[in-house]
Write a protein that holds these residues in place. Structure first.
Motif, short mmCIF file in Angstrom:
data_model
loop_
_atom_site.label_atom_id
_atom_site.label_comp_id
_atom_site.label_asym_id
_atom_site.label_seq_id
_atom_site.Cartn_x
_atom_site.Cartn_y
_atom_site.Cartn_z
N PHE A 74 11.82 -16.87 -8.59
CA PHE A 74 11.49 -15.86 -7.83
C PHE A 74 10.80 -16.32 -6.44
N PHE A 75 10.84 -15.47 -5.43
CA PHE A 75 10.12 -15.90 -4.11
C PHE A 75 8.72 -15.57 -4.17
N TRP A 76 7.91 -16.47 -4.55
CA TRP A 76 6.64 -16.12 -4.86
C TRP A 76 5.59 -16.26 -3.57
N PRO A 77 6.21 -16.94 -2.57
CA PRO A 77 5.20 -17.07 -1.15
C PRO A 77 5.12 -15.82 -0.35
N ALA A 78 6.09 -14.94 -0.83
CA ALA A 78 6.07 -13.76 -0.27
C ALA A 78 4.77 -12.93 -0.11
N MET A 79 3.86 -12.99 -1.07
CA MET A 79 2.72 -12.16 -1.07
C MET A 79 1.80 -12.97 -0.26
N PRO A 80 1.57 -14.18 -0.35
CA PRO A 80 0.71 -14.92 0.71
C PRO A 80 1.00 -14.77 1.93
N MET A 81 2.54 -14.98 2.21
CA MET A 81 2.79 -14.86 3.65
C MET A 81 2.50 -13.46 4.30
N PHE A 82 2.76 -12.51 3.33
CA PHE A 82 2.34 -10.96 3.77
C PHE A 82 0.90 -11.07 4.42
N TRP A 83 0.27 -11.45 3.70
CA TRP A 83 -1.35 -11.33 3.83
C TRP A 83 -1.68 -12.32 5.09
N LEU A 84 -0.97 -13.23 5.03
CA LEU A 84 -1.05 -14.07 6.49
C LEU A 84 -0.64 -13.46 7.91
N ALA A 85 0.47 -12.57 7.76
CA ALA A 85 0.94 -12.01 8.56
C ALA A 85 -0.05 -10.64 9.19
N MET A 86 -0.55 -10.05 8.07
CA MET A 86 -1.45 -8.96 8.16
C MET A 86 -2.55 -9.64 8.97
N PRO A 125 -5.96 -16.96 23.37
CA PRO A 125 -5.83 -18.11 22.82
C PRO A 125 -5.98 -18.29 21.39
N ALA A 126 -7.18 -17.78 20.85
CA ALA A 126 -7.43 -17.67 19.46
C ALA A 126 -6.56 -17.10 18.59
N VAL A 127 -5.87 -16.10 19.04
CA VAL A 127 -4.70 -15.31 18.30
C VAL A 127 -3.61 -16.06 18.26
N ARG A 128 -3.07 -17.04 19.33
CA ARG A 128 -2.15 -17.84 19.44
C ARG A 128 -2.18 -18.85 18.09
N ILE A 129 -3.51 -19.45 18.45
CA ILE A 129 -4.00 -20.44 17.34
C ILE A 129 -3.79 -19.92 15.84
N HIS A 130 -4.28 -18.86 15.63
CA HIS A 130 -4.21 -18.11 14.36
C HIS A 130 -2.63 -18.16 13.77
N LEU A 131 -1.97 -17.35 14.86
CA LEU A 131 -0.57 -17.34 14.49
C LEU A 131 -0.04 -18.64 14.20
N ALA A 132 -0.27 -19.69 14.84
CA ALA A 132 0.28 -21.16 14.64
C ALA A 132 -0.14 -21.79 13.23
N ILE A 133 -1.29 -21.38 12.78
CA ILE A 133 -1.89 -21.78 11.62
C ILE A 133 -1.18 -21.00 10.50
N ALA A 134 -0.93 -19.75 10.74
CA ALA A 134 -0.17 -19.09 9.80
C ALA A 134 1.21 -19.35 9.50
N VAL A 135 1.98 -19.96 10.73
CA VAL A 135 3.31 -20.14 10.43
C VAL A 135 3.17 -21.52 9.76
N HIS A 151 -6.20 -9.60 13.61
CA HIS A 151 -6.91 -10.31 14.72
C HIS A 151 -6.44 -9.91 16.21
N ALA A 152 -5.10 -9.87 16.22
CA ALA A 152 -4.43 -9.49 17.61
C ALA A 152 -4.94 -8.04 17.86
N ARG A 153 -5.03 -7.22 16.96
CA ARG A 153 -5.57 -5.87 17.42
C ARG A 153 -6.96 -5.74 17.74
N VAL A 154 -7.86 -6.58 16.90
CA VAL A 154 -9.26 -6.53 17.36
C VAL A 154 -9.51 -7.32 18.56
N ARG A 155 -8.96 -8.24 18.98
CA ARG A 155 -8.85 -8.80 20.33
C ARG A 155 -8.43 -7.94 21.55
#
Length: 139
Positions: free
Chosen positions: A103-115, A76-86, A120-124
């Motif tokens: 230029f599409f500047w949100p690409a870099m912050p979105m990349f780090w959110l995805a990472m 559930p913590a990973v799903r909440i994290h994913l929802a916040i990132a979206v 988080h999913a890997r650690v869990r």
């Protein structure tokens, strides 16, 4: 042969024999079969010509449990994290649209959110694989 021209008995392949032999050895390791029964059944497995002969050798053994694929976003913590990132990604895109930047500047912050979600999913997932009796301390 049946009416469709398909043989009623199929010849067993080496892979079929190995699969059945592994199942018999596992049953012997679990204590379901004695050593003599394992030896007798293994000799019958390697001399079997047809798949129905192989099926008869394991008919009294329980069916193996199907392998389950681990769920990457099961915690559930990973799903909440994913929802916040979206939500943050949608807000970043809305800000980019409103700013009119070429230029599409949100690409870099979105990349780090995805990472961060992937890590988080890997650690869990790693925490779920270890049990307390393994002797590994997990914070």
């Amino acid at each position: 042969m049946d009416t469709n021209g398909i043989p009623s008995r199929l010849r067993a392949a080496d892979a079929d024999r190995e699969r059945v032999a592994t199942r018999i050895q596992a049953a012997g390791g679990e204590g379901r079969l004695t050593l003599e029964e394992v030896e007798d059944r293994l000799s019958a497995v390697y001399s079997a010509k047809y798949t129905d002969d192989l099926a008869a050798l394991t008919s009294d053994l329980p069916k193996p449990a199907p392998k389950r694929r681990p769920v990457a976003l099961g915690h559930p913590a990973v799903r909440i994290h994913l929802a916040i990132a979206v939500v943050l990604s949608v807000l970043l895109i809305a800000r980019w649209v409103a700013s009119g930047a070429p230029f599409f500047w949100p690409a870099m912050p979105m990349f780090w959110l995805a990472m961060s979600v992937l890590v988080h999913a890997r650690v869990r997932g790693a925490r779920r694989r270890f049990k307390p009796e393994d002797g590994i301390a997990v914070a």
